[in-house]
Design a protein around this motif. Structure first.
Motif, PDB file in Angstrom:
ATOM      1  N   GLU A 180     -59.792  10.530  42.826  1.00  0.00           N
ATOM      2  CA  GLU A 180     -59.053   9.379  42.294  1.00  0.00           C
ATOM      3  C   GLU A 180     -58.097   8.786  43.319  1.00  0.00           C
ATOM      4  O   GLU A 180     -58.215   7.635  43.721  1.00  0.00           O
ATOM      5  CB  GLU A 180     -58.256   9.800  41.048  1.00  0.00           C
ATOM      6  CG  GLU A 180     -59.117  10.226  39.878  1.00  0.00           C
ATOM      7  CD  GLU A 180     -58.263  10.655  38.692  1.00  0.00           C
ATOM      8  OE1 GLU A 180     -57.116  11.128  38.916  1.00  0.00           O
ATOM      9  OE2 GLU A 180     -58.725  10.525  37.551  1.00  0.00           O
ATOM     10  N   TYR A 181     -57.110   9.569  43.719  1.00  0.00           N
ATOM     11  CA  TYR A 181     -56.097   9.139  44.683  1.00  0.00           C
ATOM     12  C   TYR A 181     -55.450  10.396  45.239  1.00  0.00           C
ATOM     13  O   TYR A 181     -55.663  11.500  44.732  1.00  0.00           O
ATOM     14  CB  TYR A 181     -55.047   8.223  44.027  1.00  0.00           C
ATOM     15  CG  TYR A 181     -54.363   8.821  42.817  1.00  0.00           C
ATOM     16  CD1 TYR A 181     -53.194   9.569  42.947  1.00  0.00           C
ATOM     17  CD2 TYR A 181     -54.894   8.636  41.537  1.00  0.00           C
ATOM     18  CE1 TYR A 181     -52.578  10.124  41.842  1.00  0.00           C
ATOM     19  CE2 TYR A 181     -54.269   9.190  40.432  1.00  0.00           C
ATOM     20  CZ  TYR A 181     -53.115   9.927  40.584  1.00  0.00           C
ATOM     21  OH  TYR A 181     -52.511  10.485  39.485  1.00  0.00           O
ATOM     22  N   PHE A 182     -54.651  10.249  46.299  1.00  0.00           N
ATOM     23  CA  PHE A 182     -54.079  11.428  46.941  1.00  0.00           C
ATOM     24  C   PHE A 182     -52.927  12.013  46.121  1.00  0.00           C
ATOM     25  O   PHE A 182     -53.011  13.128  45.656  1.00  0.00           O
ATOM     26  CB  PHE A 182     -53.618  11.094  48.359  1.00  0.00           C
ATOM     27  CG  PHE A 182     -54.758  10.922  49.324  1.00  0.00           C
ATOM     28  CD1 PHE A 182     -55.750  11.873  49.436  1.00  0.00           C
ATOM     29  CD2 PHE A 182     -54.840   9.792  50.126  1.00  0.00           C
ATOM     30  CE1 PHE A 182     -56.803  11.734  50.315  1.00  0.00           C
ATOM     31  CE2 PHE A 182     -55.881   9.637  51.013  1.00  0.00           C
ATOM     32  CZ  PHE A 182     -56.862  10.603  51.110  1.00  0.00           C
ATOM     33  N   GLY A 183     -51.822  11.323  45.979  1.00  0.00           N
ATOM     34  CA  GLY A 183     -50.705  11.807  45.188  1.00  0.00           C
ATOM     35  C   GLY A 183     -49.684  12.582  45.994  1.00  0.00           C
ATOM     36  O   GLY A 183     -49.799  12.801  47.205  1.00  0.00           O
ATOM     37  N   HIS A 184     -48.655  13.029  45.275  1.00  0.00           N
ATOM     38  CA  HIS A 184     -47.439  13.584  45.868  1.00  0.00           C
ATOM     39  C   HIS A 184     -47.699  14.772  46.788  1.00  0.00           C
ATOM     40  O   HIS A 184     -47.153  14.849  47.894  1.00  0.00           O
ATOM     41  CB  HIS A 184     -46.484  13.999  44.740  1.00  0.00           C
ATOM     42  CG  HIS A 184     -45.284  14.737  45.202  1.00  0.00           C
ATOM     43  ND1 HIS A 184     -44.221  14.123  45.827  1.00  0.00           N
ATOM     44  CD2 HIS A 184     -44.960  16.063  45.145  1.00  0.00           C
ATOM     45  CE1 HIS A 184     -43.306  15.022  46.135  1.00  0.00           C
ATOM     46  NE2 HIS A 184     -43.718  16.202  45.716  1.00  0.00           N
ATOM     47  N   PHE A 185     -48.516  15.723  46.348  1.00  0.00           N
ATOM     48  CA  PHE A 185     -48.697  16.948  47.123  1.00  0.00           C
ATOM     49  C   PHE A 185     -49.613  16.775  48.328  1.00  0.00           C
ATOM     50  O   PHE A 185     -49.798  17.727  49.102  1.00  0.00           O
ATOM     51  CB  PHE A 185     -49.206  18.083  46.218  1.00  0.00           C
ATOM     52  CG  PHE A 185     -48.175  18.573  45.253  1.00  0.00           C
ATOM     53  CD1 PHE A 185     -47.024  19.195  45.691  1.00  0.00           C
ATOM     54  CD2 PHE A 185     -48.346  18.381  43.890  1.00  0.00           C
ATOM     55  CE1 PHE A 185     -46.057  19.637  44.802  1.00  0.00           C
ATOM     56  CE2 PHE A 185     -47.386  18.816  42.992  1.00  0.00           C
ATOM     57  CZ  PHE A 185     -46.238  19.445  43.446  1.00  0.00           C
ATOM     58  N   ALA A 186     -50.152  15.583  48.518  1.00  0.00           N
ATOM     59  CA  ALA A 186     -50.920  15.298  49.731  1.00  0.00           C
ATOM     60  C   ALA A 186     -50.022  14.967  50.911  1.00  0.00           C
ATOM     61  O   ALA A 186     -50.483  14.989  52.059  1.00  0.00           O
ATOM     62  CB  ALA A 186     -51.888  14.140  49.480  1.00  0.00           C
ATOM     63  N   ARG A 230     -38.864  16.328  40.298  1.00  0.00           N
ATOM     64  CA  ARG A 230     -37.944  16.727  41.358  1.00  0.00           C
ATOM     65  C   ARG A 230     -38.694  17.521  42.425  1.00  0.00           C
ATOM     66  O   ARG A 230     -39.624  18.270  42.128  1.00  0.00           O
ATOM     67  CB  ARG A 230     -36.817  17.587  40.780  1.00  0.00           C
ATOM     68  CG  ARG A 230     -35.909  16.857  39.793  1.00  0.00           C
ATOM     69  CD  ARG A 230     -34.917  15.979  40.494  1.00  0.00           C
ATOM     70  NE  ARG A 230     -33.962  16.763  41.255  1.00  0.00           N
ATOM     71  CZ  ARG A 230     -32.697  16.997  40.876  1.00  0.00           C
ATOM     72  NH1 ARG A 230     -32.247  16.494  39.734  1.00  0.00           N
ATOM     73  NH2 ARG A 230     -31.867  17.704  41.632  1.00  0.00           N
ATOM     74  N   ASP A 231     -38.269  17.356  43.669  1.00  0.00           N
ATOM     75  CA  ASP A 231     -38.870  18.089  44.781  1.00  0.00           C
ATOM     76  C   ASP A 231     -38.068  19.327  45.165  1.00  0.00           C
ATOM     77  O   ASP A 231     -38.432  20.029  46.103  1.00  0.00           O
ATOM     78  CB  ASP A 231     -38.995  17.180  46.006  1.00  0.00           C
ATOM     79  CG  ASP A 231     -39.974  16.037  45.787  1.00  0.00           C
ATOM     80  OD1 ASP A 231     -40.991  16.263  45.102  1.00  0.00           O
ATOM     81  OD2 ASP A 231     -39.705  14.926  46.279  1.00  0.00           O
ATOM     82  N   ASP A 232     -36.984  19.586  44.464  1.00  0.00           N
ATOM     83  CA  ASP A 232     -36.089  20.687  44.825  1.00  0.00           C
ATOM     84  C   ASP A 232     -36.087  21.770  43.750  1.00  0.00           C
ATOM     85  O   ASP A 232     -35.021  22.211  43.293  1.00  0.00           O
ATOM     86  CB  ASP A 232     -34.673  20.164  45.062  1.00  0.00           C
ATOM     87  CG  ASP A 232     -34.099  19.427  43.851  1.00  0.00           C
ATOM     88  OD1 ASP A 232     -34.883  19.041  42.960  1.00  0.00           O
ATOM     89  OD2 ASP A 232     -32.871  19.243  43.798  1.00  0.00           O
ATOM     90  N   ALA A 233     -37.287  22.208  43.369  1.00  0.00           N
ATOM     91  CA  ALA A 233     -37.384  23.204  42.290  1.00  0.00           C
ATOM     92  C   ALA A 233     -36.592  24.453  42.609  1.00  0.00           C
ATOM     93  O   ALA A 233     -35.957  25.044  41.716  1.00  0.00           O
ATOM     94  CB  ALA A 233     -38.851  23.562  42.043  1.00  0.00           C
ATOM     95  N   GLU A 234     -36.585  24.890  43.874  1.00  0.00           N
ATOM     96  CA  GLU A 234     -35.863  26.107  44.221  1.00  0.00           C
ATOM     97  C   GLU A 234     -34.355  25.947  43.998  1.00  0.00           C
ATOM     98  O   GLU A 234     -33.664  26.915  43.648  1.00  0.00           O
ATOM     99  CB  GLU A 234     -36.151  26.515  45.670  1.00  0.00           C
ATOM    100  CG  GLU A 234     -35.678  25.543  46.729  1.00  0.00           C
ATOM    101  CD  GLU A 234     -36.682  24.450  47.045  1.00  0.00           C
ATOM    102  OE1 GLU A 234     -36.701  24.006  48.207  1.00  0.00           O
ATOM    103  OE2 GLU A 234     -37.445  24.043  46.149  1.00  0.00           O
TER     104      GLU A 234
END
Length: 391
Positions: free
Chosen positions: A61-67, A279-283
């Protein structure tokens, strides 16, 4: 390297030496946007030994955030739009797989039938599929197509023993197709116990000693966040301990968000429930949580749960799918039934009432993840599978 349907767009040099006799592995997935499966796949790609494996990822479909940044570890491909009949004859996918020339095609939940058919038609030597979890009830259409896909698959991977049992019991996997259990894993270095810096509470205008019931996940029906909000309403009504009342912090997005917002308003919880979005700061979030929770109705092996336990946060989760196996015997007393907000609220209250016990059990959770659910162990298991080695 990132390649689209129109050809390659050079963003970085392909990892490794193209002339080396490495095993070429092609992962096929719908997209690499937000979600536990997508995050796990990105971690697997980053951890795979590039001296032995030439890794490619094909998004339908598409790349997305984790790409983002993943092209440093693998060649990324985008298939682009496909005709409606592609599930019956995925010509474009067959052509792309032939052009990539993989030794192994590894599909992930959501693309099994189409990928298995295309990989077999393209003459791929080894076809692997990982089932990351099943809907409940499992739609007959999914079972129908997946059962046929399994006949074109050499090895099916289940992310937990309960899921493997389900695949066998429901005859989703053909009798002659082996099922291997490979447990999900997380980066125990990134997700490790650290002191809370107070940033999350400060950003939300909370007192430093405010208890936080927290969760990270997709706001979809199967994750049960409606139950979380209902349970939190009960917890607030019954809360009698001294000091600030607990708050609920949910990080994520999904189609259920409007319903969650209506429930929050109906219970008058606007100042007590915080929806943070993705959020990208799960830790960072996890180290601020007093308790981590999931109310999943179905679950494979939850990446968010593993990350929380690895960070040393006490979990309270539903007894579904792989959750009981993840928490283990030492923490099993805080498993709760699905769709039971009263049980969930009681378990939270018990954890919050005894911070010292919660700390000790958080340490036990960390040890369990280190021993059984590291991303290194997950990656090595897949590498052995790709290379045809014994489990």
């Amino acid at each position: 390297m990132i390649e689209t349907a129109g050809g390659p767009a050079l963003l970085s040099t392909r990892p490794g030496d193209a002339a080396s006799p490495r095993i070429r592995v092609l992962h096929v997935v719908q997209n690499l946007n937000y979600g536990g499966m997508e995050r796990l796949l990105a971690d697997i790609v980053r951890g795979t030994d590039r001296s032995r494996f030439d890794v490619h990822v094909l998004c339908l479909e598409y790349f997305g955030h984790f790409a983002e940044g993943l092209d440093r570890y693998a060649t990324l491909h985008l298939l682009g739009p496909q005709p409606r009949y592609s599930i019956l004859w995925p010509r474009t996918l067959i052509e792309r797989i032939r052009a990539i020339r993989p030794d192994v095609v590894h599909s992930h939940s959501g693309v099994w039938f189409k990928t298995a058919r295309a990989a077999r038609a393209a003459g791929v030597p080894l076809i692997v599929h990982t089932d990351h979890g099943r809907a409940e009830p499992d739609p007959w259409r999914c079972r129908f197509f997946d059962a046929r896909a399994s006949r074109r698959t050499d090895v099916v991977v289940a992310v937990s023993e309960p899921l493997a049992d389900y695949l066998r019991r429901k005859k989703i996997v053909a009798p002659r197709t082996p099922i291997r259990v490979i447990l999900n894993g997380v980066d125990t270095t990134r997700f490790r116990p650290r002191p809370d810096d107070g940033g999350l509470r400060a950003s939300l205008g909370l007192a430093p000693d405010t208890p936080i019931v927290g969760s990270i996940g997709r706001f979809e029906w199967d994750k049960g966040y409606d139950v979380v909000v209902e349970a939190f309403a009960r917890l607030r009504v019954s809360w009698q301990a001294p000091g600030p009342a607990p708050v609920l912090v949910l990080a994520g997005e999904g189609s259920e968000r409007p319903d969650l917002e209506r429930r929050i308003a109906r219970h008058g919880l606007e100042g007590a429930v915080h929806l943070l979005g993705w959020r990208d700061d799960a830790e960072t979030l996890l180290r601020a949580f007093s308790v981590f929770t999931l109310a999943s109705r179905i679950e494979g092996t939850s990446i968010s749960l593993l990350e929380a336990m690895s960070t040393g946060v006490r979990p309270v989760v539903t007894a579904v799918g792989g959750n009981p196996d993840v928490v283990g015997e030492a923490l099993r007393h805080f498993l709760v039934p699905p769709d039971d907000p009263d049980a969930l609220a009681r378990a939270w209250a018990e954890v919050l009432a005894d911070p010292e016990r919660s700390r000790r059990e958080g340490e036990a959770a960390r040890i369990r993840v280190e021993r059984h659910f590291s991303i290194q162990a997950t990656v090595r298991a897949y590498e052995r599978l790709y290379a045809g080695e014994a489990p």
